[in-house]
Write a protein that holds these residues in place. Structure first.
Motif, PDB file in Angstrom:
ATOM      1  N   GLY A   2       1.079  -1.089   0.018  1.00 21.09           N
ATOM      2  CA  GLY A   2       0.187  -0.088   0.031  1.00 21.09           C
ATOM      3  C   GLY A   2       0.626   0.975   0.121  1.00 21.09           C
ATOM      4  N   GLY A   3       2.272   1.545  -0.060  1.00 22.18           N
ATOM      5  CA  GLY A   3       2.999   2.323   0.045  1.00 22.18           C
ATOM      6  C   GLY A   3       2.589   3.232  -1.460  1.00 22.18           C
ATOM      7  N   LEU A   4       2.217   2.608  -2.295  1.00 15.74           N
ATOM      8  CA  LEU A   4       2.510   3.587  -4.002  1.00 15.74           C
ATOM      9  C   LEU A   4       0.429   3.700  -3.511  1.00 15.74           C
ATOM     10  N   LEU A   5       0.250   3.108  -2.829  1.00 15.05           N
ATOM     11  CA  LEU A   5      -1.703   3.117  -3.770  1.00 15.05           C
ATOM     12  C   LEU A   5      -1.944   4.568  -2.218  1.00 15.05           C
ATOM     13  N   SER A   6      -1.771   4.733  -1.664  1.00 11.35           N
ATOM     14  CA  SER A   6      -1.180   5.764  -0.566  1.00 11.35           C
ATOM     15  C   SER A   6      -1.246   7.070  -0.344  1.00 11.35           C
ATOM     16  N   GLY A   7       0.553   6.549  -1.288  1.00 10.26           N
ATOM     17  CA  GLY A   7       1.192   7.946  -1.583  1.00 10.26           C
ATOM     18  C   GLY A   7      -0.025   8.125  -3.165  1.00 10.26           C
ATOM     19  N   THR A   8      -0.195   7.689  -3.504  1.00  9.77           N
ATOM     20  CA  THR A   8      -1.412   8.287  -5.478  1.00  9.77           C
ATOM     21  C   THR A   8      -2.015   8.629  -4.521  1.00  9.77           C
ATOM     22  N   ALA A   9      -3.142   8.078  -3.827  1.00  6.91           N
ATOM     23  CA  ALA A   9      -3.947   8.883  -3.010  1.00  6.91           C
ATOM     24  C   ALA A   9      -4.145   9.974  -2.319  1.00  6.91           C
ATOM     25  N   LEU A  10      -3.244  10.481  -1.757  1.00  6.51           N
ATOM     26  CA  LEU A  10      -2.265  11.563  -0.788  1.00  6.51           C
ATOM     27  C   LEU A  10      -2.062  12.680  -1.912  1.00  6.51           C
ATOM     28  N   ALA A  11      -1.431  11.951  -3.413  1.00  5.62           N
ATOM     29  CA  ALA A  11      -1.352  13.082  -4.381  1.00  5.62           C
ATOM     30  C   ALA A  11      -2.444  14.049  -4.725  1.00  5.62           C
ATOM     31  N   ALA A  12      -3.592  13.102  -4.850  1.00  5.30           N
ATOM     32  CA  ALA A  12      -4.503  13.468  -5.756  1.00  5.30           C
ATOM     33  C   ALA A  12      -5.142  14.639  -4.792  1.00  5.30           C
ATOM     34  N   PHE A  13      -5.490  13.720  -3.607  1.00  2.00           N
ATOM     35  CA  PHE A  13      -6.713  14.612  -2.651  1.00  2.00           C
ATOM     36  C   PHE A  13      -5.987  16.261  -2.742  1.00  2.00           C
ATOM     37  N   HIS A  14      -4.173  15.932  -2.025  1.00  2.00           N
ATOM     38  CA  HIS A  14      -3.990  17.173  -2.472  1.00  2.00           C
ATOM     39  C   HIS A  14      -3.496  18.127  -3.624  1.00  2.00           C
ATOM     40  N   PHE A  15      -3.346  17.769  -5.315  1.00  2.00           N
ATOM     41  CA  PHE A  15      -3.018  18.365  -5.894  1.00  2.00           C
ATOM     42  C   PHE A  15      -3.884  18.165  -7.325  1.00  2.00           C
ATOM     43  N   SER A  16      -5.210  17.441  -6.929  1.00  2.00           N
ATOM     44  CA  SER A  16      -6.300  17.092  -7.778  1.00  2.00           C
ATOM     45  C   SER A  16      -7.405  16.262  -7.751  1.00  2.00           C
ATOM     46  N   PRO A  17      -7.836  17.407  -6.582  1.00  2.00           N
ATOM     47  CA  PRO A  17      -9.451  16.623  -5.663  1.00  2.00           C
ATOM     48  C   PRO A  17     -10.683  16.355  -6.143  1.00  2.00           C
ATOM     49  N   ASN A  18     -10.583  16.414  -7.914  1.00  2.00           N
ATOM     50  CA  ASN A  18     -11.770  15.645  -8.175  1.00  2.00           C
ATOM     51  C   ASN A  18     -10.891  14.625  -8.967  1.00  2.00           C
ATOM     52  N   THR A  19      -9.726  14.009  -9.070  1.00  2.00           N
ATOM     53  CA  THR A  19      -9.462  12.520  -9.545  1.00  2.00           C
ATOM     54  C   THR A  19      -9.178  11.449  -8.777  1.00  2.00           C
ATOM     55  N   LYS A  20      -9.867  10.625  -9.300  1.00  2.00           N
ATOM     56  CA  LYS A  20     -10.474   9.391  -7.497  1.00  2.00           C
ATOM     57  C   LYS A  20      -9.177   8.729  -8.212  1.00  2.00           C
ATOM     58  N   VAL A  21      -8.869   7.928  -7.066  1.00  2.00           N
ATOM     59  CA  VAL A  21      -7.666   6.870  -7.265  1.00  2.00           C
ATOM     60  C   VAL A  21      -8.241   5.238  -6.968  1.00  2.00           C
ATOM     61  N   ILE A  22      -8.032   4.914  -7.648  1.00  2.00           N
ATOM     62  CA  ILE A  22      -8.049   3.435  -7.681  1.00  2.00           C
ATOM     63  C   ILE A  22      -7.172   2.271  -7.522  1.00  2.00           C
TER      64      ILE A  22
END
Lengths: 313, 313
Positions: free
Chosen positions: A180-200
């Motif tokens: 989950g290191g990559l997925l959680s990092g990716t989710a945080l990146a989207a949350f902070h920098f592109s909140p309309n982008t869903k992470v799956i």
């Protein structure tokens, strides 16, 4: 701990000089197959061949001068071992890697090639932890966890940050999930920098602890995983799980034959080498192509380290 | 015929809108192995996966409007078949491809996928020519030769032109040699745009008709070639041979195991897929690494179409 926008920006600035800014590639042929516009963030072209270089570099750069003298230690038979070895070498410090005695020769050679010192143990979880403790006690080296570590998570986030910087209007980003290191990092990146982008998250059916954990609302440890995606065998950790729970839209599970088919599509159409664990993300997009029709999709192509003598084709 | 600088510039301008400008990639790890700076012109990322798209496009663009109505025909079981099919489709014209009945299904599928019409013949040289003549007589299609054709040679030259445009001070450029279309085009590009750059042909020992032809001073036809580099089985033609004789510094021959080793290095270190025929060029550099120590070397990575179920690893 709350990972902020500033944490991520500082992390990216910190590691930038020591990592590649990997290219984002597209394939018209794959877009036609998917019925969507897909942007592959090519971490297979990252130093040592995988995104793990980002998190390893971030963790190592934040050691104190005293800690650096003692070096770092980890247990891994995969990409994190190589990442720690190379990131440590780059900073001129010592790396001790505990590896099971049955680890493929090619992986051992790679770690040695990056200057890492290998400590072999018998291939059980217990022996691995005992060996690691011995190394840490003997050498004073700092233990770095492959994914359940905020500095590692912050480092992994930088791949999606770069992708978002170049493609601001993605509808979704898919990343494979192991620990989950990559997925959680990716989710945080989207949350902070592109909140309309869903992470799956994309996960093999034969190693679906993340999917199970989300269903149950608590960490379900991975037991007896069976998948070709050998980077996704591990369990979520108590640092990665809550981030995934909070910020990831859903986990999509795929069959082994879907993974191999997606891997073949990447190799044949894009002429690039992606490991099975990376192909899991494309497999998840293709499995749900109706849902993502006409959308703009990012995929973190996590790595390209494959054993050529053991291909599934 | 004398191919001039202007011919090459006009050709490049003509085909530019219909081809990819492929990237030039380097690998620090491979540079360390070679002891030289190597710049790979990645035609494996070209449309349909090989440089052949350049020559095919150039030939097709110069058909008259009347000729275009009748379409084009060729015989090939390899990359040129796909190149003609795709280049013809792009211009909205018909393509007839004569292929031996034992050609791999994957190649037939690729040609059909690009809209080409396949005419199967029994796998002999005679049947191939008879079938081609029948097609041409019946349809009025224009026959395009895979390499022994000045327009095709001019098109292939554009890969090296782009490489030279980006790296003006190369000491040498290596290209594989089969029928000689790529090698003669590369040699003309260097002659006109970078006269201090030597051009070297790379050839499998088991299909060394170009080397033999240079030794003997006349075309020695290829008989019974045996090599994994399946793009390099053909003989030089009366248009490619004189250009090679005049402008190519030397032909270097490599063993099968050197080809496979070079292919593995490209796949493992660069994480890109190059076909065996392309790996021949890197094998030639590595075989002569003392001679090229510290130099700047271009390599035309000719294509990336491999059958994944038949890899030599």
């Amino acid at each position: 701990m709350n990972i902020t926008k500033e944490n991520l920006l500082e992390t990216h600035a910190r590691i930038k000089p020591f990592i590649h800014r990997t290219p984002v590639l597209s394939s018209q042929l794959i877009n036609e197959i998917a019925g969507a516009e897909i942007f592959f963030k090519c971490e297979n072209f990252q130093k040592m061949g995988a995104f793990k270089m980002r998190g390893a570099t971030n963790a190592i750069l934040q050691l104190s001068e005293v800690e650096k003298e003692f070096g770092v230690a980890t247990h891994s038979s995969g990409n994190f071992a190589q990442a720690i070895a190379l990131a440590a070498k780059t900073q001129g410090i010592k790396a001790y890697i505990v590896m099971p005695s049955n680890a493929p020769e090619i992986k051992k050679t790679a770690v040695k090639g990056y200057g890492g010192e290998i400590i072999e143990c018998i291939p059980t979880l217990e022996a691995r932890e005992t060996s690691l403790n011995e190394v840490v006690n003997k050498t004073g080296a700092i233990f770095l966890h492959p994914y359940n570590d905020y500095q590692v998570i912050e480092g992994q986030a930088s791949a999606a940050m770069e992708l978002i910087e170049e493609y601001a209007d993605l509808d979704a980003i898919f990343a494979p999930v192991g620990g989950g290191g990559l997925l959680s990092g990716t989710a945080l990146a989207a949350f902070h920098f592109s909140p309309n982008t869903k992470v799956i998250g994309a996960e093999p059916m034969g190693a679906d602890d993340a999917w199970q954990s989300i269903q149950k609302g608590e960490i379900v440890p991975q037991t007896n995983p069976k998948t070709i995606a050998d980077g996704l065998l591990t369990s979520l950790g108590d640092k990665t799980f809550p981030i995934i729970q909070q910020h990831v839209e859903e986990i999509i599970r795929v069959e082994e034959k879907e993974i191999v088919a997606a891997m073949r599509i990447i190799w044949e159409r894009m002429k690039i080498i992606a490991e099975a664990s990376s192909a899991v993300a494309l497999a998840a997009v293709l499995k749900n192509k109706k849902k993502y029709q006409g959308q703009k999709i990012g995929i973190i192509l996590s790595g390209g380290n494959v054993e050529l003598s053991k291909l599934p084709f």
